[in-house]
Write an enzyme that holds these catalytic residues in place. Structure first.
Site: not given
Ligand code: ADP
Ligand code: ADP
Length: 219
Positions: A19, A94, A132, A165, A176
Site C-alpha cells: 500500500k 482499518r 522491509r 521497524r 498484525r
Molecule cells: P503496515 O503498512 O505494515 O500495514 P502501518 O504503518 O500502516 O503498517 O501501521 C503500523 C501501526 O500503526 C499499526 O500496527 C497500528 O498500531 C498503527 N496504525 C496505523 N494505522 C492505524 C489505524 N488506521 N488505526 C489504528 N491504528 C493504526
Molecule cells: P504496506 O504499506 O502495505 O505495509 P509496503 O509498501 O511497505 O506495504 O511494502 C512492504 C514491503 O514489500 C516493502 O519492503 C516493499 O519494498 C516490498 N514490496 C512492495 N511492493 C512489492 C512488490 N510488488 N513486489 C515485491 N516487493 C514489494
C-alpha cells in the site's frame, strides 16, 4: 473522478501488501497526497509527542491505536491545504468504525471514490514485512531482496540510514496479520457492497501493480 471535485482512494490489503509503496508512486500520477496513518504515528513517536507516546504501546504490540484518537488525527489531516483535491488513504480506515467515520468526513465531497484491494498471500506478506527497510529521514520504503537500495543500508533518495521497524520483527507480524483478518478484512465486504471495491493482484512487480491500479482506477 469523485463528485464535487474530490477523490478519495482507500488502499486495502494486509500489512506488507504494498500500500505505502504504491501510494508514494501514485501521489504524483494522481495529484493526490498520501495519507499514511502509520507514518503519522511514527513521526509523532520520533518526536515523542503526546500522540506518539500514546500510540507506542499499541504499535509495539501490533494492535490498533484507539479509534477516537486515530479518527481525530485523520480529520485534522484532511483539513490541510494539500487535500483540496482529495487523498490517497494508506492504512486508514482499518475497521468498520473508522470506515463509517471516514464516510461521514468525506460525504460533503462525494464520499469514497474507490477502494482497491491489493491482494497477496500471507506467506508473501511475511517475507515482504520481515525484509522491509525504511529511511530514517524521508520514510522511503525498500526491501532487502525485492526492492534493494543501490548501496546496502543507505537511502537512494537522501543518503539516510535504513532501519527495520520494531513492529516488522516476526513476533509482532503474526499479531498484525491476526488484527488485519479480525478487524480490517470486513472492509472488503463493506466497500464491495457499495460497488467501490477493485481487486488487484499484488503478487506482480511493483511496476505492474502500479499499472494495474491505474487501470482499475480509470475504469
Ligand atoms: P503496515 O503498512 O505494515 O500495514 P502501518 O504503518 O500502516 O503498517 O501501521 C503500523 C501501526 O500503526 C499499526 O500496527 C497500528 O498500531 C498503527 N496504525 C496505523 N494505522 C492505524 C489505524 N488506521 N488505526 C489504528 N491504528 C493504526
Ligand atoms: P504496506 O504499506 O502495505 O505495509 P509496503 O509498501 O511497505 O506495504 O511494502 C512492504 C514491503 O514489500 C516493502 O519492503 C516493499 O519494498 C516490498 N514490496 C512492495 N511492493 C512489492 C512488490 N510488488 N513486489 C515485491 N516487493 C514489494
Amino acid at each position: 473522478m469523485g463528485d464535487k471535485g474530490r477523490t478519495f482512494i482507500v488502499l486495502l490489503g494486509v500489512p506488507g501488501a504494498g500500500k505505502g509503496t504504491q501510494a508514494r508512486r501514485l501521489e504524483e500520477e494522481l495529484g493526490l497526497p498520501q495519507i499514511s496513518t502509520g507514518d503519522i504515528f511514527r513521526y509523532n513517536l520520533k518526536y515523542e509527542t503526546p500522540l506518539g507516546l500514546l500510540a507506542k504501546g499499541y504499535m509495539d504490540a501490533g494492535d490498533l491505536v484507539p479509534d477516537d484518537v486515530t479518527i481525530r488525527m485523520v480529520a485534522d489531516r484532511l483539513e490541510q491545504d494539500d487535500c483540496v483535491s482529495g487523498a490517497l488513504m494508506d492504512g486508514f480506515p482499518r475497521n468498520l468504525i473508522q470506515a463509517a467515520a471516514f464516510d461521514a468526513m468525506t460525504a460533503p465531497y462525494g464520499g469514497v471514490t474507490a477502494a482497491p484491494l491489493i491482494h497477496i498471500e500471507d506467506e508473501e506478506a511475511i517475507q515482504r514485512i520481515t525484509g522491509r527497510r525504511v529511511c530514517r529521514v524521508c520514510g522511503a520504503v525498500y526491501h532487502i531482496q525485492f526492492n534493494p537500495p543501490q548501496v546496502s543500508g543507505v537511502c537512494d533518495v537522501d543518503g539516510g540510514e535504513l532501519y527495520q521497524r520494531d513492529d516488522d520483527k516476526p513476533e509482532t507480524v503474526r499479531n498484525r496479520l491476526y488484527v488485519y483478518y479480525k478487524q480490517t478484512s470486513p472492509l472488503v465486504g463493506y466497500y464491495f457492497a457499495k460497488g467501490l471495491l477493485r481487486e488487484v493482484d499484488g503478487a506482480q512487480s511493483i511496476e505492474q501493480v502500479q499499472a494495474t491500479l491505474l487501470n482499475v482506477l480509470a475504469a
